[in-house]
Design an enzyme around this catalytic site. Sequence first.
Site, PDB file in Angstrom:
ATOM      1  N   GLY A 285       0.777  -1.243   0.000  1.00 30.93           N
ATOM      2  CA  GLY A 285       0.000   0.000   0.000  1.00 30.93           C
ATOM      3  C   GLY A 285       0.803   1.284   0.000  1.00 30.93           C
ATOM      4  O   GLY A 285       0.306   2.316   0.450  1.00 30.93           O
ATOM      5  N   SER A 286       2.020   1.246  -0.547  1.00 28.44           N
ATOM      6  CA  SER A 286       2.779   2.509  -0.567  1.00 28.44           C
ATOM      7  C   SER A 286       2.106   3.536  -1.484  1.00 28.44           C
ATOM      8  O   SER A 286       2.177   4.742  -1.235  1.00 28.44           O
ATOM      9  CB  SER A 286       4.242   2.276  -0.962  1.00 28.44           C
TER      10      SER A 286
ATOM     11  N   LYS B  35     -16.837 -14.103  -9.214  1.00 25.21           N
ATOM     12  CA  LYS B  35     -16.402 -12.696  -9.228  1.00 25.21           C
ATOM     13  C   LYS B  35     -17.622 -11.770  -9.231  1.00 25.21           C
ATOM     14  O   LYS B  35     -17.655 -10.740  -8.559  1.00 25.21           O
ATOM     15  CB  LYS B  35     -15.555 -12.452 -10.487  1.00 25.21           C
TER      16      LYS B  35
ATOM     17  N   LEU C 220      -8.305  -9.198 -11.611  1.00 26.40           N
ATOM     18  CA  LEU C 220      -8.898  -8.547 -12.773  1.00 26.40           C
ATOM     19  C   LEU C 220     -10.271  -8.021 -12.400  1.00 26.40           C
ATOM     20  O   LEU C 220     -11.022  -8.685 -11.677  1.00 26.40           O
ATOM     21  CB  LEU C 220      -9.049  -9.551 -13.925  1.00 26.40           C
ATOM     22  N   ILE C 221     -10.592  -6.840 -12.878  1.00 28.57           N
ATOM     23  CA  ILE C 221     -11.920  -6.268 -12.632  1.00 28.57           C
ATOM     24  C   ILE C 221     -12.913  -6.930 -13.599  1.00 28.57           C
ATOM     25  O   ILE C 221     -12.615  -7.112 -14.782  1.00 28.57           O
ATOM     26  CB  ILE C 221     -11.891  -4.739 -12.853  1.00 28.57           C
TER      27      ILE C 221
ATOM     28  N   HIS D  93       0.765   0.721 -13.303  1.00 28.14           N
ATOM     29  CA  HIS D  93       1.506  -0.511 -13.592  1.00 28.14           C
ATOM     30  C   HIS D  93       3.001  -0.184 -13.714  1.00 28.14           C
ATOM     31  O   HIS D  93       3.363   0.801 -14.360  1.00 28.14           O
ATOM     32  CB  HIS D  93       0.986  -1.125 -14.896  1.00 28.14           C
TER      33      HIS D  93
HETATM   34  C1  GRF Z   1       2.992  -0.963  -7.653  1.00 31.49           C
HETATM   35  O1  GRF Z   1       4.272  -1.171  -8.185  1.00 31.49           O
HETATM   36  C2  GRF Z   1       1.991  -0.792  -8.759  1.00 31.49           C
HETATM   37  O2  GRF Z   1       2.531  -0.291  -9.930  1.00 31.49           O
HETATM   38  C3  GRF Z   1       1.513  -2.209  -8.997  1.00 31.49           C
HETATM   39  O3  GRF Z   1       1.506  -2.798  -7.735  1.00 31.49           O
HETATM   40  C4  GRF Z   1       2.479  -2.184  -6.917  1.00 31.49           C
HETATM   41  C5  GRF Z   1       1.828  -1.834  -5.629  1.00 31.49           C
HETATM   42  O4  GRF Z   1       2.761  -1.365  -4.675  1.00 31.49           O
HETATM   43  N1  GRF Z   1       0.226  -2.208  -9.636  1.00 31.49           N
HETATM   44  P1  GRF Z   1       2.273  -0.761  -3.286  1.00 31.49           P
HETATM   45  O5  GRF Z   1       1.435  -1.842  -2.603  1.00 31.49           O
HETATM   46  O6  GRF Z   1       1.459   0.452  -3.580  1.00 31.49           O
HETATM   47  O7  GRF Z   1       3.515  -0.472  -2.526  1.00 31.49           O
END
Ligand code: GRF
Length: 192
Positions: free
Chosen positions: A12-13, A65, A92-93, A109
């Site tokens: 969750g960064s 889903k 996937l949504i 991404h």
């Molecule tokens: C990120 O690198 C994002 O691009 C990908 O998943 C990762 C999530 O990282 N979709 P974090 O959990 O937000 O640290």
Amino acid sequence: MTKIALFASGNGSNVQAMIDAIERNKLSATIELLVCDRPNAYVIERAKQAGIEVFVFQAKTFSSKEEYEKVILSKLQQKEIKWIVLAGYMRLIGRVLLTSYEKRIINIHPSLLPAFAGKDAVGQAIDYGVKVMGVTVHFVDEGMDTGPIISQCSFHVEDKMERSDIELKIHQIEHQLYPSTLQKLFNQNIQN
Ligand code: GRF
């Protein structure tokens, strides 16, 4: 103020970056809900500390889903959420959410799409030996990392960079690019 829901499965960064951007008035939005499919994910702690409501579910307890997305959808509608923002959401949504939130689901991404879609994009890019890497923010469609691109940011991979240096660089870029891209998008959609 634009009402958003964040979907995440892990550390969750990027969720934290969004919380911080809102606090610093860099992003005019309110995070009304965090949706998380992994009960042990650290992102849940981050959300709770920021006073954000969390909806945790386990996909295996639903028959499909469609079933769990219907539950999520009713929560989103109750809270009048306008945008779904994926931040490391590892699913996937499906049709239910795509239909109700057409062109309103965004993902980030860690590659320059359309190269290296799917899991472990960084590992894929390293294995290929690419000399330019980056990050993409895009609209979500039914495919894996395939929707129209909104923004990208690249960097040169120096010879001395280890995987951990590359990951750090990618995260630094993500934490800037995601809030700023969302802000531009929200500004263009003033009916929020
Ligand atoms: C990120 O690198 C994002 O691009 C990908 O998943 C990762 C999530 O990282 N979709 P974090 O959990 O937000 O640290």
